[in-house]
Design a protein around this motif. Structure first.
Motif, mmCIF file in Angstrom:
data_model
loop_
_atom_site.group_PDB
_atom_site.id
_atom_site.type_symbol
_atom_site.label_atom_id
_atom_site.label_comp_id
_atom_site.label_asym_id
_atom_site.label_seq_id
_atom_site.Cartn_x
_atom_site.Cartn_y
_atom_site.Cartn_z
ATOM 1 N N UNK A 182 86.012 20.553 31.275
ATOM 2 C CA UNK A 182 85.871 21.551 32.343
ATOM 3 C C UNK A 182 87.105 22.450 32.427
ATOM 4 N N UNK A 183 88.299 21.853 32.364
ATOM 5 C CA UNK A 183 89.538 22.632 32.451
ATOM 6 C C UNK A 183 89.674 23.598 31.280
ATOM 7 N N UNK A 184 89.231 23.186 30.108
ATOM 8 C CA UNK A 184 89.256 24.072 28.947
ATOM 9 C C UNK A 184 88.333 25.269 29.165
ATOM 10 N N UNK A 185 87.171 25.013 29.722
ATOM 11 C CA UNK A 185 86.225 26.096 29.993
ATOM 12 C C UNK A 185 86.732 26.999 31.114
ATOM 13 N N UNK A 186 87.400 26.432 32.096
ATOM 14 C CA UNK A 186 87.994 27.199 33.191
ATOM 15 C C UNK A 186 89.032 28.166 32.643
ATOM 16 N N UNK B 77 89.156 41.491 42.526
ATOM 17 C CA UNK B 77 90.034 40.991 43.583
ATOM 18 C C UNK B 77 91.270 40.268 43.059
ATOM 19 N N UNK B 78 91.242 39.828 41.808
ATOM 20 C CA UNK B 78 92.389 39.103 41.246
ATOM 21 C C UNK B 78 92.992 39.888 40.092
ATOM 22 N N UNK B 79 94.296 40.051 40.133
ATOM 23 C CA UNK B 79 94.993 40.719 39.037
ATOM 24 C C UNK B 79 95.166 39.746 37.876
ATOM 25 N N UNK B 80 95.487 40.304 36.715
ATOM 26 C CA UNK B 80 95.760 39.463 35.545
ATOM 27 C C UNK B 80 96.971 38.572 35.785
ATOM 28 N N UNK B 81 97.973 39.104 36.471
ATOM 29 C CA UNK B 81 99.154 38.308 36.774
ATOM 30 C C UNK B 81 98.806 37.088 37.612
ATOM 31 N N UNK B 82 97.978 37.301 38.635
ATOM 32 C CA UNK B 82 97.589 36.177 39.487
ATOM 33 C C UNK B 82 96.706 35.181 38.741
ATOM 34 N N UNK B 83 95.820 35.681 37.891
ATOM 35 C CA UNK B 83 94.989 34.759 37.112
ATOM 36 C C UNK B 83 95.834 33.944 36.140
ATOM 37 N N UNK B 84 96.845 34.563 35.536
ATOM 38 C CA UNK B 84 97.736 33.823 34.637
ATOM 39 C C UNK B 84 98.496 32.742 35.403
ATOM 40 N N UNK B 85 99.004 33.086 36.585
ATOM 41 C CA UNK B 85 99.700 32.086 37.408
ATOM 42 C C UNK B 85 98.756 30.957 37.806
ATOM 43 N N UNK B 86 97.501 31.299 38.084
ATOM 44 C CA UNK B 86 96.498 30.299 38.455
ATOM 45 C C UNK B 86 96.208 29.352 37.293
ATOM 46 N N UNK B 87 96.073 29.887 36.096
ATOM 47 C CA UNK B 87 95.822 29.050 34.917
ATOM 48 C C UNK B 87 96.973 28.073 34.709
ATOM 49 N N UNK B 88 98.188 28.576 34.777
ATOM 50 C CA UNK B 88 99.376 27.736 34.596
ATOM 51 C C UNK B 88 99.438 26.659 35.681
ATOM 52 N N UNK B 89 99.221 27.047 36.925
ATOM 53 C CA UNK B 89 99.254 26.084 38.021
ATOM 54 C C UNK B 89 98.183 25.018 37.892
ATOM 55 N N UNK B 90 96.991 25.449 37.531
ATOM 56 C CA UNK B 90 95.852 24.550 37.390
ATOM 57 C C UNK B 90 96.117 23.480 36.330
ATOM 58 N N UNK B 91 96.552 23.904 35.153
ATOM 59 C CA UNK B 91 96.781 22.956 34.062
ATOM 60 C C UNK B 91 97.979 22.047 34.336
ATOM 61 N N UNK C 131 87.246 30.985 30.775
ATOM 62 C CA UNK C 131 86.611 31.902 31.731
ATOM 63 C C UNK C 131 87.619 32.915 32.253
ATOM 64 N N UNK C 132 88.758 32.433 32.720
ATOM 65 C CA UNK C 132 89.773 33.337 33.260
ATOM 66 C C UNK C 132 90.432 34.182 32.165
ATOM 67 N N UNK C 133 90.548 33.651 30.967
ATOM 68 C CA UNK C 133 91.075 34.424 29.852
ATOM 69 C C UNK C 133 90.171 35.628 29.576
ATOM 70 N N UNK C 134 88.877 35.418 29.633
ATOM 71 C CA UNK C 134 87.927 36.523 29.472
ATOM 72 C C UNK C 134 88.074 37.559 30.577
ATOM 73 N N UNK C 135 88.267 37.093 31.809
ATOM 74 C CA UNK C 135 88.477 38.025 32.916
ATOM 75 C C UNK C 135 89.729 38.869 32.682
ATOM 76 N N UNK C 136 90.793 38.243 32.209
ATOM 77 C CA UNK C 136 92.044 38.963 31.972
ATOM 78 C C UNK C 136 91.854 39.997 30.865
ATOM 79 N N UNK C 137 91.155 39.626 29.808
ATOM 80 C CA UNK C 137 90.898 40.572 28.729
ATOM 81 C C UNK C 137 90.128 41.784 29.247
ATOM 82 N N UNK C 138 89.123 41.535 30.041
ATOM 83 C CA UNK C 138 88.319 42.631 30.600
ATOM 84 C C UNK C 138 89.153 43.465 31.564
#
Length: 147
Positions: free
Chosen positions: A127-131, A38-52, A134-141
């Motif tokens: 927790x944020x490091x693990x988050x 349901x989430x593209x790599x682009x959206x996950x990257x934006x989410x990681x940046x926003x989160x941090x 987690x998303x980095x692994x999703x993007x790789x896959x």
């Protein structure tokens, strides 16, 4: 001190995120979703940046960052170069904010939401490091699944 370790881990994983984004053959592939994804790599990257930038930059570092979480998942076709720049800016922010935290700061309560269980800033940073990981692994896959 934990902040030195976390800085290294965040920068390492954000550098890996930049590498993953650059490995997509085309920018359009970063935005593809398929059945069960349901989430593209682009959206996950934006989410990681926003989160941090929100939880570390704005909350702990008093930066001027204003999070727009909905856009992290609804924005489409943001250019690869824009995402890479945002990741680079996030690494810079982390390298500036994390070293300023003292041991006392790390033991302070981090209140993310009302009625949430007690946690220290140190716990939340881990927790944020693990988050991120987690998303980095999703993007790789995702990158390897998208044709």
């Amino acid at each position: 001190m934990l902040t030195q370790t976390l800085t290294k881990l965040f920068v390492r994983d954000l550098s890996k995120l930049q590498e993953e984004i650059n490995l997509y053959a085309t920018e359009s592939q970063m935005w593809q979703v398929t059945h069960g994804i349901s989430n593209s790599a682009g959206n996950l990257a934006l989410h990681i940046v926003g989160n941090l930038n929100h939880f570390i930059g704005a909350v702990l570092g008093n930066t001027d960052y204003v999070r727009q979480r909905d856009l992290e998942f609804s924005s489409k076709n943001v250019s690869r170069s824009t995402i890479i720049t945002q990741i680079e800016d996030t690494k810079t922010m982390l390298e500036q904010v994390l070293p300023t935290l003292t041991e006392a700061d790390l033991q302070q309560e981090y209140k993310r939401r009302p009625f949430e269980d007690y946690m220290t800033t140190e716990y939340f940073l881990v927790h944020l490091s693990m988050h991120l990981a987690y998303h980095l692994g999703q993007i790789n896959y995702h990158r390897r699944l998208i044709p």
